[in-house]
Motif scaffolding. Sequence first.
Motif, PDB file in Angstrom:
ATOM      1  N   PHE A 121       0.850  -1.193   0.000  1.00 18.94           N
ATOM      2  CA  PHE A 121       0.000   0.000   0.000  1.00 18.94           C
ATOM      3  C   PHE A 121       0.884   1.241   0.000  1.00 18.94           C
ATOM      4  O   PHE A 121       1.516   1.575   0.995  1.00 18.94           O
ATOM      5  N   ASP A 122       0.914   1.901  -1.128  1.00 21.03           N
ATOM      6  CA  ASP A 122       1.725   3.099  -1.308  1.00 21.03           C
ATOM      7  C   ASP A 122       0.872   4.168  -1.979  1.00 21.03           C
ATOM      8  O   ASP A 122      -0.357   4.042  -2.042  1.00 21.03           O
ATOM      9  N   GLU A 123       1.495   5.214  -2.482  1.00 21.82           N
ATOM     10  CA  GLU A 123       0.760   6.294  -3.137  1.00 21.82           C
ATOM     11  C   GLU A 123      -0.040   5.791  -4.337  1.00 21.82           C
ATOM     12  O   GLU A 123      -1.158   6.270  -4.572  1.00 21.82           O
ATOM     13  N   SER A 124       0.506   4.832  -5.076  1.00 19.63           N
ATOM     14  CA  SER A 124      -0.213   4.279  -6.226  1.00 19.63           C
ATOM     15  C   SER A 124      -1.484   3.573  -5.795  1.00 19.63           C
ATOM     16  O   SER A 124      -2.543   3.738  -6.417  1.00 19.63           O
ATOM     17  N   ALA A 125      -1.394   2.779  -4.754  1.00 19.13           N
ATOM     18  CA  ALA A 125      -2.559   2.056  -4.248  1.00 19.13           C
ATOM     19  C   ALA A 125      -3.608   3.037  -3.727  1.00 19.13           C
ATOM     20  O   ALA A 125      -4.810   2.855  -3.977  1.00 19.13           O
ATOM     21  N   LEU A 126      -3.163   4.062  -3.034  1.00 22.69           N
ATOM     22  CA  LEU A 126      -4.109   5.024  -2.481  1.00 22.69           C
ATOM     23  C   LEU A 126      -4.815   5.805  -3.585  1.00 22.69           C
ATOM     24  O   LEU A 126      -6.029   6.011  -3.531  1.00 22.69           O
ATOM     25  N   LEU A 127      -4.081   6.224  -4.614  1.00 27.82           N
ATOM     26  CA  LEU A 127      -4.720   6.921  -5.728  1.00 27.82           C
ATOM     27  C   LEU A 127      -5.697   5.995  -6.440  1.00 27.82           C
ATOM     28  O   LEU A 127      -6.813   6.392  -6.786  1.00 27.82           O
ATOM     29  N   TYR A 128      -5.306   4.760  -6.678  1.00 31.15           N
ATOM     30  CA  TYR A 128      -6.199   3.789  -7.319  1.00 31.15           C
ATOM     31  C   TYR A 128      -7.510   3.689  -6.537  1.00 31.15           C
ATOM     32  O   TYR A 128      -8.599   3.768  -7.110  1.00 31.15           O
ATOM     33  N   LEU A 129      -7.399   3.528  -5.226  1.00 28.38           N
ATOM     34  CA  LEU A 129      -8.580   3.372  -4.392  1.00 28.38           C
ATOM     35  C   LEU A 129      -9.423   4.645  -4.368  1.00 28.38           C
ATOM     36  O   LEU A 129     -10.654   4.590  -4.554  1.00 28.38           O
ATOM     37  N   ALA A 130      -8.814   5.786  -4.160  1.00 25.84           N
ATOM     38  CA  ALA A 130      -9.565   7.043  -4.118  1.00 25.84           C
ATOM     39  C   ALA A 130     -10.286   7.291  -5.440  1.00 25.84           C
ATOM     40  O   ALA A 130     -11.450   7.730  -5.455  1.00 25.84           O
ATOM     41  N   ASP A 131      -9.642   6.994  -6.545  1.00 22.87           N
ATOM     42  CA  ASP A 131     -10.256   7.170  -7.865  1.00 22.87           C
ATOM     43  C   ASP A 131     -11.482   6.266  -8.014  1.00 22.87           C
ATOM     44  O   ASP A 131     -12.490   6.665  -8.591  1.00 22.87           O
ATOM     45  N   LYS A 132     -11.399   5.069  -7.478  1.00 22.90           N
ATOM     46  CA  LYS A 132     -12.515   4.128  -7.611  1.00 22.90           C
ATOM     47  C   LYS A 132     -13.697   4.525  -6.736  1.00 22.90           C
ATOM     48  O   LYS A 132     -14.811   4.072  -6.959  1.00 22.90           O
ATOM     49  N   TYR A 133     -13.472   5.362  -5.737  1.00 20.62           N
ATOM     50  CA  TYR A 133     -14.561   5.841  -4.893  1.00 20.62           C
ATOM     51  C   TYR A 133     -15.287   7.044  -5.490  1.00 20.62           C
ATOM     52  O   TYR A 133     -16.265   7.520  -4.923  1.00 20.62           O
ATOM     53  N   MET A 134     -14.821   7.550  -6.615  1.00 15.85           N
ATOM     54  CA  MET A 134     -15.439   8.736  -7.201  1.00 15.85           C
ATOM     55  C   MET A 134     -16.096   8.393  -8.536  1.00 15.85           C
ATOM     56  O   MET A 134     -15.488   7.755  -9.394  1.00 15.85           O
ATOM     57  N   GLN A 135     -17.335   8.805  -8.683  1.00 16.79           N
ATOM     58  CA  GLN A 135     -18.051   8.745  -9.958  1.00 16.79           C
ATOM     59  C   GLN A 135     -18.235  10.199 -10.356  1.00 16.79           C
ATOM     60  O   GLN A 135     -19.020  10.911  -9.732  1.00 16.79           O
ATOM     61  N   GLY A 136     -17.445  10.646 -11.324  1.00  8.20           N
ATOM     62  CA  GLY A 136     -17.396  12.074 -11.590  1.00  8.20           C
ATOM     63  C   GLY A 136     -16.802  12.748 -10.368  1.00  8.20           C
ATOM     64  O   GLY A 136     -15.745  12.359  -9.890  1.00  8.20           O
ATOM     65  N   ASP A 137     -17.521  13.727  -9.825  1.00  9.42           N
ATOM     66  CA  ASP A 137     -17.033  14.372  -8.608  1.00  9.42           C
ATOM     67  C   ASP A 137     -17.869  13.982  -7.390  1.00  9.42           C
ATOM     68  O   ASP A 137     -17.819  14.641  -6.351  1.00  9.42           O
ATOM     69  N   GLN A 138     -18.613  12.890  -7.506  1.00 12.77           N
ATOM     70  CA  GLN A 138     -19.457  12.410  -6.418  1.00 12.77           C
ATOM     71  C   GLN A 138     -18.871  11.144  -5.792  1.00 12.77           C
ATOM     72  O   GLN A 138     -18.459  10.230  -6.508  1.00 12.77           O
ATOM     73  N   ARG A 139     -18.886  11.099  -4.484  1.00 13.28           N
ATOM     74  CA  ARG A 139     -18.396   9.930  -3.745  1.00 13.28           C
ATOM     75  C   ARG A 139     -19.451   8.821  -3.834  1.00 13.28           C
ATOM     76  O   ARG A 139     -20.633   9.062  -3.608  1.00 13.28           O
ATOM     77  N   VAL A 140     -19.012   7.625  -4.181  1.00 15.70           N
ATOM     78  CA  VAL A 140     -19.881   6.451  -4.252  1.00 15.70           C
ATOM     79  C   VAL A 140     -19.166   5.300  -3.547  1.00 15.70           C
ATOM     80  O   VAL A 140     -17.978   5.390  -3.226  1.00 15.70           O
ATOM     81  N   THR A 141     -19.876   4.202  -3.340  1.00 13.41           N
ATOM     82  CA  THR A 141     -19.223   3.017  -2.797  1.00 13.41           C
ATOM     83  C   THR A 141     -18.517   2.285  -3.935  1.00 13.41           C
ATOM     84  O   THR A 141     -18.815   2.509  -5.116  1.00 13.41           O
TER      85      THR A 141
END
Length: 185
Positions: A121-141
């Motif tokens: 778990f590094d910066e790449s993993a965190l960006l991957y995860l954060a990106d997957k939580y966003m649909q457009g600019d809205q937070r989703v599961t």
Amino acid sequence: RSPDEIHSGTMYGARFRWPGTAILPRIPDESVCSTLLAQIPPQVAAHSRAVQRLALEMCDALAAHGVRLNRALLSAAALLHDICRTEPNHAFAGAQKLRDLGYPEIADIVAVHHDWSGGPFDESALLYLADKYMQGDQRVTLEERFERSRAKCHTEQALCAHDRRYRLALEAQQQYDLLIGEKQP
């Protein structure tokens, strides 16, 4: 060890001038990031800013639990991860553009934001995860995000890639949860 020592070389191919003296990553400042964001569609820039906010929130939660990532590196990578979103293979194209601009460490993170391959778990993993939580600019599961995107998969190959990305998002979430001792970012 300081955060700079931890994050300066081990995750992005160690480059050392002298034993024990790491070369820190070159990171674009807010002005450079803003100039680059102004060149992409507004909805993509809004998504990138939302991903950055979530990624930094998660980074701060990790820091509160003793896990230090390079916040400046993550911030710039999150802002610039979709810099070539309108192009085919946007992660590769964005990474190449950032390399050409002299930001290889940011490029390394951007290159895998769409298809992280797992690992620590590094910066790449965190960006991957954060990106997957966003649909457009809205937070989703994660479930919502992947359920919506599954409908776009029209071939068996696309479905397999989709399912692999979902499994990796769940893996990244599990690693994050273990690091902070909670269920949600």
